[in-house]
Motif scaffolding. Structure first.
Motif, short mmCIF file in Angstrom:
data_model
loop_
_atom_site.label_atom_id
_atom_site.label_comp_id
_atom_site.label_asym_id
_atom_site.label_seq_id
_atom_site.Cartn_x
_atom_site.Cartn_y
_atom_site.Cartn_z
N LYS A 155 14.48 66.95 59.33
CA LYS A 155 15.26 65.96 60.07
C LYS A 155 16.66 65.94 59.47
CE LYS A 155 13.62 62.11 57.26
NZ LYS A 155 13.00 60.80 57.26
N GLN A 172 10.80 70.86 63.74
CA GLN A 172 12.06 70.19 64.04
C GLN A 172 11.91 69.26 65.23
OE1 GLN A 172 14.74 73.87 63.92
NE2 GLN A 172 16.00 72.24 63.07
N ASP A 194 11.86 66.01 65.24
CA ASP A 194 12.67 64.80 65.14
C ASP A 194 13.94 64.94 65.99
OD1 ASP A 194 12.80 62.25 63.19
OD2 ASP A 194 14.84 62.98 63.59
N ARG A 195 14.30 63.89 66.69
CA ARG A 195 15.45 63.96 67.60
C ARG A 195 16.78 64.18 66.88
NH1 ARG A 195 16.93 57.94 69.61
NH2 ARG A 195 17.04 57.05 67.54
N THR A 196 16.85 63.90 65.58
CA THR A 196 18.10 64.12 64.85
C THR A 196 18.43 65.61 64.70
OG1 THR A 196 16.96 64.08 62.72
CG2 THR A 196 17.89 61.99 63.52
N ASN A 197 17.46 66.49 64.95
CA ASN A 197 17.68 67.93 64.83
C ASN A 197 18.43 68.54 66.01
OD1 ASN A 197 16.34 68.72 62.31
ND2 ASN A 197 14.53 67.88 63.31
N HIS A 198 18.71 67.75 67.03
CA HIS A 198 19.41 68.26 68.22
C HIS A 198 20.74 68.89 67.81
CE1 HIS A 198 20.22 68.60 72.45
NE2 HIS A 198 21.37 67.97 72.30
N TYR A 199 20.95 70.14 68.16
CA TYR A 199 22.16 70.92 67.83
C TYR A 199 22.33 71.16 66.33
CZ TYR A 199 23.97 71.07 72.55
OH TYR A 199 24.16 71.33 73.88
N HIS A 200 21.25 71.16 65.58
CA HIS A 200 21.29 71.47 64.14
C HIS A 200 20.26 72.56 63.84
CE1 HIS A 200 23.24 67.51 63.99
NE2 HIS A 200 23.81 67.97 62.90
N PRO A 201 20.58 73.81 64.12
CA PRO A 201 19.61 74.88 63.84
C PRO A 201 19.45 75.09 62.34
CG PRO A 201 21.70 75.82 64.50
CD PRO A 201 21.83 74.32 64.66
#
Length: 123
Positions: free
Chosen positions: A72, A108, A110-117
Motif C-alpha cells: 500500500k 496491490q 489497496d486503492r492507494t496503489n492506483h498509478y504506483h507500480p
C-alpha cells in the motif's frame, strides 16, 4: 576564423551562486530528512536494519511454500507517497527479504496503489 570564448567575471559569479544554491538546497534536504527520521515520522527500515519477511504458508496439495507481501502507499510520508507493506508494520520503504525456491505474491489490492507500480532491484 577561430572563435574564442572568454568567461567574464559575471559568468564566474553566476557559476559560484549556482553551486552555492545547490549546496544550500542539498543541505536543507539532508537536514529535513534527518529531523523527520529522528522524530520517527520517516522510518527507512523495519526496525534497526532488519529485513522484513513475507507471510508464508504451505500449499497442502503441492507442498509448495507461497509467500505474500501486501503493498500500500503511505500518502502522508512524502509528496508522492512511499510504499509500505502490511507484513512490515509501520516501516516506510522497508528492505524485503526473500528466499530462493519460494513463490512470492505481491498484492496491490489497496486503492492507494492506483498509478504506483512496484519496481524491483537487487544488490
Amino acid at each position: 576564423n577561430e572563435v574564442v570564448y572568454q568567461s567574464s567575471n559575471k559568468d564566474q559569479k553566476l557559476r559560484y551562486y549556482n553551486i552555492t544554491y545547490v549546496a544550500f538546497f542539498l543541505s536543507i534536504m539532508l537536514l529535513s530528512f534527518a529531523l523527520l527520521s529522528a522524530f520517527g515520522i520517516i522510518s527507512t527500515a523495519h526496525g534497526q536494519g532488519e529485513i522484513c519477511r513475507a507471510s508464508c504458508s504451505v500449499d497442502q496439495t503441492t507442498g509448495e511454500e507461497r509467500c505474500k507481501f501486501t503493498a500500500k502507499i503511505n500518502v502522508h510520508s512524502s509528496e508522492l507517497g512511499y510504499f509500505q507493506f502490511e507484513e512490515c508494520g509501520d516501516s516506510i520503504m522497508p528492505t524485503l527479504g526473500m528466499e530462493v525456491g519460494k513463490t512470492y505474491e505481491f498484492v496491490q489490492a489497496d486503492r492507494t496503489n492506483h498509478y504506483h507500480p512496484l519496481g524491483f532491484a537487487y544488490f
